[in-house]
Design a protein around this motif. Structure first.
Motif, PDB file in Angstrom:
ATOM      1  N   LYS A  44       0.835  -1.217   0.000  1.00  0.00           N
ATOM      2  CA  LYS A  44       0.000   0.000   0.000  1.00  0.00           C
ATOM      3  C   LYS A  44       0.858   1.250   0.000  1.00  0.00           C
ATOM      4  O   LYS A  44       0.567   2.210  -0.724  1.00  0.00           O
ATOM      5  CB  LYS A  44      -0.916  -0.003   1.222  1.00  0.00           C
ATOM      6  CG  LYS A  44      -1.650   1.286   1.470  1.00  0.00           C
ATOM      7  CD  LYS A  44      -3.121   1.124   1.364  1.00  0.00           C
ATOM      8  CE  LYS A  44      -3.899   2.368   1.685  1.00  0.00           C
ATOM      9  NZ  LYS A  44      -3.566   3.553   0.969  1.00  0.00           N
ATOM     10  N   GLU A  80       2.258   1.652  -3.487  1.00  0.00           N
ATOM     11  CA  GLU A  80       1.206   2.117  -4.399  1.00  0.00           C
ATOM     12  C   GLU A  80       0.924   3.603  -4.196  1.00  0.00           C
ATOM     13  O   GLU A  80       0.732   4.343  -5.170  1.00  0.00           O
ATOM     14  CB  GLU A  80      -0.076   1.307  -4.191  1.00  0.00           C
ATOM     15  CG  GLU A  80       0.010  -0.110  -4.686  1.00  0.00           C
ATOM     16  CD  GLU A  80      -1.177  -0.962  -4.238  1.00  0.00           C
ATOM     17  OE1 GLU A  80      -2.107  -0.434  -3.585  1.00  0.00           O
ATOM     18  OE2 GLU A  80      -1.159  -2.167  -4.541  1.00  0.00           O
ATOM     19  N   ARG A 129       1.275   6.515  -6.886  1.00  0.00           N
ATOM     20  CA  ARG A 129       0.081   7.311  -7.182  1.00  0.00           C
ATOM     21  C   ARG A 129       0.344   8.809  -7.017  1.00  0.00           C
ATOM     22  O   ARG A 129      -0.240   9.633  -7.705  1.00  0.00           O
ATOM     23  CB  ARG A 129      -1.062   6.884  -6.260  1.00  0.00           C
ATOM     24  CG  ARG A 129      -2.407   7.487  -6.641  1.00  0.00           C
ATOM     25  CD  ARG A 129      -3.562   7.016  -5.777  1.00  0.00           C
ATOM     26  NE  ARG A 129      -3.645   5.578  -5.658  1.00  0.00           N
ATOM     27  CZ  ARG A 129      -3.428   4.892  -4.526  1.00  0.00           C
ATOM     28  NH1 ARG A 129      -3.133   5.519  -3.410  1.00  0.00           N
ATOM     29  NH2 ARG A 129      -3.537   3.577  -4.500  1.00  0.00           N
TER      30      ARG A 129
END
Length: 135
Positions: free
Chosen positions: A102, A105, A109
């Motif tokens: 996470k 990511e 992002r």
């Protein structure tokens, strides 16, 4: 016989005090008696995210260190001296594999694309001893 009673009484008292302390403190908040507010538990994910945002605003991040608290000791400065890349240590306490994924990511992002990743894995992270939702 007197010594055995005394010993068993002391062990029983110690066990009772230990169980009571574990029930009251409950650092993982797994029990039903939540006497210590959740805000007093350490969660360094948000502070690390803020530090990362400030760090990447100065210059692009070339390398990333990911992992649990055992990975916190890896020095981004030393990695930078060895590789010539600009590293940020994004290790957080009690990170599982899903936490690490996470975080990575979120980094992607938010527009960072590190060229190098140092991944610190330990048995707790691999076995997923804690659920992400509980942190």
């Amino acid at each position: 016989m007197h010594y055995l009673k005394f010993f068993l009484l002391r062990v029983g008292m110690f066990a009772f005090i230990y169980a009571l302390a574990a029930l009251v403190i409950d650092p993982r908040r797994e029990g039903s008696l939540h006497l210590i507010p959740a805000s007093s538990l350490v969660d360094d994910r948000s502070s690390k995210t803020n530090l990362f945002e400030k760090f990447k605003s100065d210059a692009p991040v070339d390398g990333l260190v990911l992992g649990s608290s055992r990975t916190l000791n890896i020095s981004p400065r030393v990695l930078g001296q060895l590789t010539g890349l600009r590293y940020f240590n994004f290790a957080v306490s009690a990170a599982s594999i899903s936490d690490i994924a996470k975080i990575y990511e979120d980094v992607l992002r938010n527009g960072s694309h590190p060229k190098s990743i140092v991944l610190g894995l330990d048995a707790n992270a691999l076995l997923g001893r804690r659920k992400v939702e509980e942190r």
